[in-house]
Design a protein around this motif. Structure first.
Motif, PDB file in Angstrom:
ATOM      1  N   ALA A  50      16.852  10.297  18.251  1.00 19.08           N
ATOM      2  CA  ALA A  50      16.247   9.772  17.024  1.00 19.08           C
ATOM      3  C   ALA A  50      17.307   9.373  15.999  1.00 19.08           C
ATOM      4  O   ALA A  50      17.130   8.413  15.254  1.00 19.08           O
ATOM      5  N   LYS A  51      18.430  10.099  15.978  1.00 21.12           N
ATOM      6  CA  LYS A  51      19.504   9.815  15.029  1.00 21.12           C
ATOM      7  C   LYS A  51      20.507   8.790  15.560  1.00 21.12           C
ATOM      8  O   LYS A  51      21.485   8.469  14.889  1.00 21.12           O
ATOM      9  N   GLY A  52      20.280   8.291  16.784  1.00 24.10           N
ATOM     10  CA  GLY A  52      21.170   7.280  17.353  1.00 24.10           C
ATOM     11  C   GLY A  52      22.459   7.837  17.931  1.00 24.10           C
ATOM     12  O   GLY A  52      23.358   7.082  18.284  1.00 24.10           O
ATOM     13  N   ILE A  53      22.561   9.158  18.062  1.00 25.16           N
ATOM     14  CA  ILE A  53      23.772   9.798  18.595  1.00 25.16           C
ATOM     15  C   ILE A  53      23.781   9.739  20.121  1.00 25.16           C
ATOM     16  O   ILE A  53      24.799   9.456  20.741  1.00 25.16           O
ATOM     17  N   LEU A  97       7.662   6.529  23.281  1.00 25.03           N
ATOM     18  CA  LEU A  97       7.630   7.607  22.298  1.00 25.03           C
ATOM     19  C   LEU A  97       8.455   8.781  22.820  1.00 25.03           C
ATOM     20  O   LEU A  97       8.203   9.276  23.921  1.00 25.03           O
ATOM     21  N   ILE A  98       9.443   9.214  22.049  1.00 27.79           N
ATOM     22  CA  ILE A  98      10.276  10.355  22.423  1.00 27.79           C
ATOM     23  C   ILE A  98       9.641  11.619  21.847  1.00 27.79           C
ATOM     24  O   ILE A  98       9.431  11.724  20.635  1.00 27.79           O
ATOM     25  N   VAL A 145      11.575   4.243  21.040  1.00 23.74           N
ATOM     26  CA  VAL A 145      12.778   3.604  21.566  1.00 23.74           C
ATOM     27  C   VAL A 145      12.383   2.560  22.594  1.00 23.74           C
ATOM     28  O   VAL A 145      11.245   2.509  23.039  1.00 23.74           O
ATOM     29  N   ASP A 146      13.354   1.750  22.978  1.00 26.29           N
ATOM     30  CA  ASP A 146      13.194   0.835  24.108  1.00 26.29           C
ATOM     31  C   ASP A 146      14.206   1.240  25.170  1.00 26.29           C
ATOM     32  O   ASP A 146      15.350   1.575  24.847  1.00 26.29           O
ATOM     33  N   ILE A 147      13.785   1.222  26.419  1.00 26.56           N
ATOM     34  CA  ILE A 147      14.690   1.404  27.555  1.00 26.56           C
ATOM     35  C   ILE A 147      14.811   0.034  28.203  1.00 26.56           C
ATOM     36  O   ILE A 147      13.877  -0.445  28.830  1.00 26.56           O
ATOM     37  N   GLU A 148      15.947  -0.608  27.983  1.00 28.76           N
ATOM     38  CA  GLU A 148      16.152  -1.968  28.476  1.00 28.76           C
ATOM     39  C   GLU A 148      16.604  -1.995  29.927  1.00 28.76           C
ATOM     40  O   GLU A 148      16.290  -2.916  30.664  1.00 28.76           O
ATOM     41  N   SER A 149      17.380  -0.982  30.322  1.00 27.29           N
ATOM     42  CA  SER A 149      17.919  -0.986  31.679  1.00 27.29           C
ATOM     43  C   SER A 149      18.195   0.440  32.138  1.00 27.29           C
ATOM     44  O   SER A 149      18.280   1.365  31.328  1.00 27.29           O
ATOM     45  N   VAL A 150      18.345   0.579  33.440  1.00 27.26           N
ATOM     46  CA  VAL A 150      18.693   1.851  34.078  1.00 27.26           C
ATOM     47  C   VAL A 150      19.748   1.542  35.129  1.00 27.26           C
ATOM     48  O   VAL A 150      19.636   0.545  35.841  1.00 27.26           O
ATOM     49  N   HIS A 151      20.786   2.373  35.179  1.00 21.91           N
ATOM     50  CA  HIS A 151      21.828   2.171  36.192  1.00 21.91           C
ATOM     51  C   HIS A 151      22.246   3.518  36.779  1.00 21.91           C
ATOM     52  O   HIS A 151      21.924   4.568  36.231  1.00 21.91           O
ATOM     53  N   VAL A 201      16.188   2.110  18.463  1.00 26.68           N
ATOM     54  CA  VAL A 201      15.660   3.420  18.055  1.00 26.68           C
ATOM     55  C   VAL A 201      15.020   3.314  16.683  1.00 26.68           C
ATOM     56  O   VAL A 201      15.622   2.807  15.740  1.00 26.68           O
ATOM     57  N   ARG A 202      13.779   3.784  16.588  1.00 26.36           N
ATOM     58  CA  ARG A 202      13.049   3.790  15.328  1.00 26.36           C
ATOM     59  C   ARG A 202      12.562   5.207  15.050  1.00 26.36           C
ATOM     60  O   ARG A 202      11.678   5.703  15.733  1.00 26.36           O
ATOM     61  N   LEU A 203      13.172   5.840  14.078  1.00 26.37           N
ATOM     62  CA  LEU A 203      12.820   7.204  13.688  1.00 26.37           C
ATOM     63  C   LEU A 203      11.435   7.204  13.052  1.00 26.37           C
ATOM     64  O   LEU A 203      11.133   6.347  12.227  1.00 26.37           O
ATOM     65  N   LEU A 204      10.591   8.160  13.438  1.00 25.66           N
ATOM     66  CA  LEU A 204       9.279   8.272  12.802  1.00 25.66           C
ATOM     67  C   LEU A 204       9.456   8.863  11.400  1.00 25.66           C
ATOM     68  O   LEU A 204      10.212   9.813  11.215  1.00 25.66           O
TER      69      LEU A 204
END
Length: 122
Positions: A19-22, A41-42, A64-70, A97-100
């Motif tokens: 949520a904090k982008g860390i 939704l996280i 959040v968005d998950i754009e890709s997985v590797h 990431v968008r904090l609620l």
């Protein structure tokens, strides 16, 4: 108005770190059925949910968005992902990431699951 969100539970404190982008990668042993995953939704919870049907109270903290997985690489180990590396895992790339504004109490479940909520404030 109710809206259906796809949700992913994440053990504390990793949900807050996302949520904090860390934390920018989520390491999992499985891949989502389809990509991209938009508006995921996280949900932060206390315990790993390892058996089918496991669930416990959690707190929705971010979209959040998950754009890709590797395939997870050894050079991606770090405080923001994991304390050790193991082969055979996938790195989910977390973006947008968008904090609620207000965390919401919801149930945490396994895998990706559906949750119905009022429109979220971000």
């Amino acid at each position: 108005m109710m809206k259906t969100y796809q949700a992913l539970s994440i053990v504390t404190p990793a949900g807050q770190r996302i949520a904090k982008g860390i934390k920018t990668l989520e390491i999992r042993s499985w891949r989502p059925a389809q990509l991209p995953l938009k508006n995921l939704l996280i949900v932060e919870n206390q315990n790993y949910l390892s058996e089918d049907g496991d669930e416990e109270p959690g707190i929705a903290v971010a979209l959040v968005d998950i754009e890709s997985v590797h395939d997870w690489r050894e050079d991606e180990v770090g405080a923001e992902t994991a304390s050790y590396w193991a082969a055979g895992y996938y790195a989910w790339v977390i973006g947008n990431v968008r904090l609620l504004k207000q965390p919401i109490e919801v149930m945490a479940k396994r895998k990706i699951y559906q949750i119905n909520l009022q429109q979220l404030e971000i």
